[in-house]
Design a protein around this motif. Structure first.
Motif, PDB file in Angstrom:
ATOM      1  N   PHE A 102       0.826  -1.201   0.000  1.00 55.06           N
ATOM      2  CA  PHE A 102       0.000   0.000   0.000  1.00 55.06           C
ATOM      3  C   PHE A 102       0.865   1.257   0.000  1.00 55.06           C
ATOM      4  CE2 PHE A 102      -2.611  -3.355   1.647  1.00 55.06           C
ATOM      5  CZ  PHE A 102      -3.854  -3.120   1.067  1.00 55.06           C
ATOM      6  N   GLU A 103       0.478   2.206  -0.841  1.00 60.06           N
ATOM      7  CA  GLU A 103       1.140   3.493  -0.911  1.00 60.06           C
ATOM      8  C   GLU A 103       0.077   4.585  -0.783  1.00 60.06           C
ATOM      9  OE1 GLU A 103       3.354   3.772  -4.516  1.00 60.06           O
ATOM     10  OE2 GLU A 103       4.281   1.792  -4.283  1.00 60.06           O
ATOM     11  N   ARG A 104       0.410   5.650  -0.071  1.00 57.41           N
ATOM     12  CA  ARG A 104      -0.565   6.723   0.099  1.00 57.41           C
ATOM     13  C   ARG A 104      -0.629   7.560  -1.174  1.00 57.41           C
ATOM     14  NH1 ARG A 104      -3.238   9.093   4.185  1.00 57.41           N
ATOM     15  NH2 ARG A 104      -2.045   8.069   5.837  1.00 57.41           N
ATOM     16  N   GLY A 105      -1.813   7.715  -1.700  1.00 59.96           N
ATOM     17  CA  GLY A 105      -2.029   8.520  -2.886  1.00 59.96           C
ATOM     18  C   GLY A 105      -3.008   9.638  -2.610  1.00 59.96           C
ATOM     19  N   GLU A 106      -3.526  10.260  -3.662  1.00 58.88           N
ATOM     20  CA  GLU A 106      -4.454  11.385  -3.501  1.00 58.88           C
ATOM     21  C   GLU A 106      -5.738  10.964  -2.807  1.00 58.88           C
ATOM     22  OE1 GLU A 106      -5.109  13.089  -7.293  1.00 58.88           O
ATOM     23  OE2 GLU A 106      -3.047  13.791  -7.552  1.00 58.88           O
ATOM     24  N   LYS A 107      -6.103   9.707  -2.946  1.00 54.08           N
ATOM     25  CA  LYS A 107      -7.361   9.227  -2.365  1.00 54.08           C
ATOM     26  C   LYS A 107      -7.128   8.314  -1.162  1.00 54.08           C
ATOM     27  CE  LYS A 107      -9.734   9.426  -6.833  1.00 54.08           C
ATOM     28  NZ  LYS A 107     -10.503   8.652  -7.858  1.00 54.08           N
ATOM     29  N   PHE A 148      -4.775   5.440   1.001  1.00 58.99           N
ATOM     30  CA  PHE A 148      -3.889   4.315   0.720  1.00 58.99           C
ATOM     31  C   PHE A 148      -4.383   3.555  -0.506  1.00 58.99           C
ATOM     32  CE2 PHE A 148      -2.882   4.970   5.223  1.00 58.99           C
ATOM     33  CZ  PHE A 148      -1.490   4.994   5.149  1.00 58.99           C
ATOM     34  N   GLU A 149      -3.484   3.400  -1.442  1.00 57.71           N
ATOM     35  CA  GLU A 149      -3.842   2.730  -2.691  1.00 57.71           C
ATOM     36  C   GLU A 149      -3.055   1.428  -2.807  1.00 57.71           C
ATOM     37  OE1 GLU A 149      -2.935   5.502  -5.750  1.00 57.71           O
ATOM     38  OE2 GLU A 149      -4.446   6.980  -5.088  1.00 57.71           O
ATOM     39  N   PRO A 150      -3.744   0.339  -3.147  1.00 58.32           N
ATOM     40  CA  PRO A 150      -3.046  -0.945  -3.273  1.00 58.32           C
ATOM     41  C   PRO A 150      -2.208  -1.009  -4.549  1.00 58.32           C
ATOM     42  CG  PRO A 150      -5.339  -1.194  -3.870  1.00 58.32           C
ATOM     43  CD  PRO A 150      -5.188   0.219  -3.397  1.00 58.32           C
ATOM     44  N   ARG A 151      -1.059  -1.627  -4.437  1.00 58.24           N
ATOM     45  CA  ARG A 151      -0.208  -1.921  -5.585  1.00 58.24           C
ATOM     46  C   ARG A 151       0.143  -3.397  -5.504  1.00 58.24           C
ATOM     47  NH1 ARG A 151      -1.693   2.538  -6.349  1.00 58.24           N
ATOM     48  NH2 ARG A 151      -0.486   4.443  -6.812  1.00 58.24           N
ATOM     49  N   THR A 152      -0.169  -4.129  -6.528  1.00 60.12           N
ATOM     50  CA  THR A 152       0.083  -5.569  -6.526  1.00 60.12           C
ATOM     51  C   THR A 152       1.204  -5.903  -7.497  1.00 60.12           C
ATOM     52  OG1 THR A 152      -2.206  -6.075  -5.930  1.00 60.12           O
ATOM     53  CG2 THR A 152      -0.918  -7.858  -6.907  1.00 60.12           C
ATOM     54  N   TYR A 153       2.145  -6.695  -7.016  1.00 59.85           N
ATOM     55  CA  TYR A 153       3.306  -7.062  -7.815  1.00 59.85           C
ATOM     56  C   TYR A 153       3.388  -8.585  -7.922  1.00 59.85           C
ATOM     57  CZ  TYR A 153       4.718  -2.294  -6.603  1.00 59.85           C
ATOM     58  OH  TYR A 153       4.758  -0.936  -6.423  1.00 59.85           O
ATOM     59  N   ALA A 154       3.852  -9.039  -9.060  1.00 60.41           N
ATOM     60  CA  ALA A 154       4.112 -10.465  -9.214  1.00 60.41           C
ATOM     61  C   ALA A 154       5.361 -10.833  -8.424  1.00 60.41           C
ATOM     62  CB  ALA A 154       4.303 -10.819 -10.688  1.00 60.41           C
ATOM     63  N   VAL A 155       5.316 -11.948  -7.719  1.00 60.32           N
ATOM     64  CA  VAL A 155       6.481 -12.480  -7.030  1.00 60.32           C
ATOM     65  C   VAL A 155       7.208 -13.398  -8.011  1.00 60.32           C
ATOM     66  CG1 VAL A 155       7.278 -13.916  -5.111  1.00 60.32           C
ATOM     67  CG2 VAL A 155       5.364 -12.329  -4.785  1.00 60.32           C
ATOM     68  N   ASP A 156       8.511 -13.239  -8.109  1.00 60.85           N
ATOM     69  CA  ASP A 156       9.270 -14.034  -9.070  1.00 60.85           C
ATOM     70  C   ASP A 156       8.956 -15.513  -8.901  1.00 60.85           C
ATOM     71  OD1 ASP A 156      10.679 -11.829 -10.094  1.00 60.85           O
ATOM     72  OD2 ASP A 156      12.050 -11.887  -8.382  1.00 60.85           O
ATOM     73  N   THR A 157       8.477 -16.136  -9.954  1.00 62.15           N
ATOM     74  CA  THR A 157       8.140 -17.555  -9.879  1.00 62.15           C
ATOM     75  C   THR A 157       8.889 -18.377 -10.916  1.00 62.15           C
ATOM     76  OG1 THR A 157       6.250 -17.207 -11.361  1.00 62.15           O
ATOM     77  CG2 THR A 157       5.824 -17.084  -9.002  1.00 62.15           C
ATOM     78  N   GLU A 158       9.823 -17.751 -11.597  1.00 63.82           N
ATOM     79  CA  GLU A 158      10.555 -18.450 -12.647  1.00 63.82           C
ATOM     80  C   GLU A 158      11.987 -18.685 -12.213  1.00 63.82           C
ATOM     81  OE1 GLU A 158      11.457 -18.036 -17.455  1.00 63.82           O
ATOM     82  OE2 GLU A 158      10.242 -16.542 -16.416  1.00 63.82           O
ATOM     83  N   GLU A 159      12.538 -19.819 -12.611  1.00 62.79           N
ATOM     84  CA  GLU A 159      13.936 -20.111 -12.374  1.00 62.79           C
ATOM     85  C   GLU A 159      14.561 -20.575 -13.674  1.00 62.79           C
ATOM     86  OE1 GLU A 159      14.916 -22.581  -9.119  1.00 62.79           O
ATOM     87  OE2 GLU A 159      13.695 -21.456  -7.675  1.00 62.79           O
ATOM     88  N   ARG A 160      15.817 -20.251 -13.848  1.00 60.25           N
ATOM     89  CA  ARG A 160      16.561 -20.733 -14.996  1.00 60.25           C
ATOM     90  C   ARG A 160      17.179 -22.085 -14.648  1.00 60.25           C
ATOM     91  NH1 ARG A 160      14.149 -18.272 -18.981  1.00 60.25           N
ATOM     92  NH2 ARG A 160      14.595 -16.031 -19.149  1.00 60.25           N
TER      93      ARG A 160
END
Length: 313
Positions: A279-284, A286-298
């Motif tokens: 969560f990051e504080r924005g104009e409205k 706290f706004e959620p930000r969703t990120y992919a967690v690295d799930t790939e391996e070489r």
């Protein structure tokens, strides 16, 4: 702490002063040493690191390092130009193994670096270090040249946070160290398990899978333990590490990737939902930000056709 780990600390933990350069050079013989700097927008520091390595470890008097390569993973600043001007060979990440589309992540860069280096010993150094000392290289390369039973060496050091000593390495203390102590207690003796400065024999690295992102350090350490055993692993005290610190949100993403890497090695299963919402504080508010967690391996580099062809050639 396990008695095995206590014995390991006495047997496989050293200071950089334990191996003077003269001893290391005498033991080097025909062994080729490659140093790799993975770099993304590090124009402020990469040139100084390259300069120190070339001046102190690649001279006629001290020919310890045979190959110095900066892998640029898509910098938008002058990282590549600065590194080249300082004397490094610069290779773009996307130019290596073009058959396999590159993904973002430090582990991806380290994995691809095996394709464009030739050293029997490969040493990885982060490109954001300040007040860099050549001890970071000679310290962790030394045991691999003087002790044939050692295959993998990590640097250990103090990590100040700003002006506060000993407060760096927050993800190490909050995530990695608990995971290792609970699930891989043989690795509990490593002071900096997530540190980006380590060296290993190519013959080991080419057999290990590489998590593409932040989990690469923990993944390589755990897999090296399972592949060659604790006594083939070591650590060397090289002093103090000063570098650029990331903010809390970035550390959260790092922690999630490291946890995922550990979970995969514990179960070889699949995460139910490989995503992290912050969560990051924005104009409205706290706004959620969703990120992919690295799930790939070489896969281990030894399984890559181009790498096998290069070795035959």
């Amino acid at each position: 702490m396990l008695e095995e780990v206590e014995r390991w600390l006495d047997r496989r933990s050293w200071s950089v002063a334990d191996r003077p350069l003269e001893r290391i050079l005498a033991a080097k013989r025909n062994t080729k040493v490659s140093v790799v700097l993975p770099a993304l927008n590090e124009e402020a520091t990469v040139g100084d690191i390259v300069t120190v390595i070339r001046r102190e470890l690649m001279s006629e008097a001290v020919p310890l390092v045979d190959e110095l390569v900066v892998i640029d993973s898509g910098s938008t600043d002058r990282t590549a130009e600065v590194a080249a001007a300082a004397g490094a060979r610069v290779v773009a990440r996307d130019a290596i193994l073009p058959r396999i589309p590159a993904v973002p992540g430090k582990g991806e860069v380290l994995w691809r670096s095996l394709m464009v280096t030739t050293g029997d010993v490969v040493c990885f150094i982060d490109a954001d270090l300040r007040d860099f000392s050549a001890d970071f290289v000679s310290g962790i390369v030394g045991p691999l040249l003087t002790d044939p039973d050692v295959d993998f060496v990590k640097a250990m050091y103090d990590r100040p946070f700003g002006d506060t000593p000993g407060q760096g390495g927050r993800v190490t203390e909050l995530v990695a160290r608990p995971l290792l102590n609970l699930h891989w207690p043989q690795l509990a003796g490593f002071v900096q398990p997530l540190g980006g400065e380590y060296a290993a024999r190519r013959s080991l690295l080419e057999r290990l899978p590489f998590p593409v992102g932040y989990g690469v350090e923990l993944g390589l350490l755990v897999d090296a333990l399972h592949t060659v055993g604790l006594d083939a692993l070591a650590q060397v005290d090289v002093g103090v590490r000063k570098h650029r610190h990331q903010d809390g949100l970035a550390l959260g993403r790092m922690a999630a990737a490291i946890y995922r890497t550990a979970q995969l090695r514990l179960s070889r299963g699949h995460l139910v939902r490989p995503r992290l919402t912050q969560f990051e504080r924005g104009e409205k508010g706290f706004e959620p930000r969703t990120y992919a967690v690295d799930t790939e391996e070489r896969p281990p580099m030894a399984e890559i056709v181009e790498y096998a062809r290069r070795r035959v050639a």
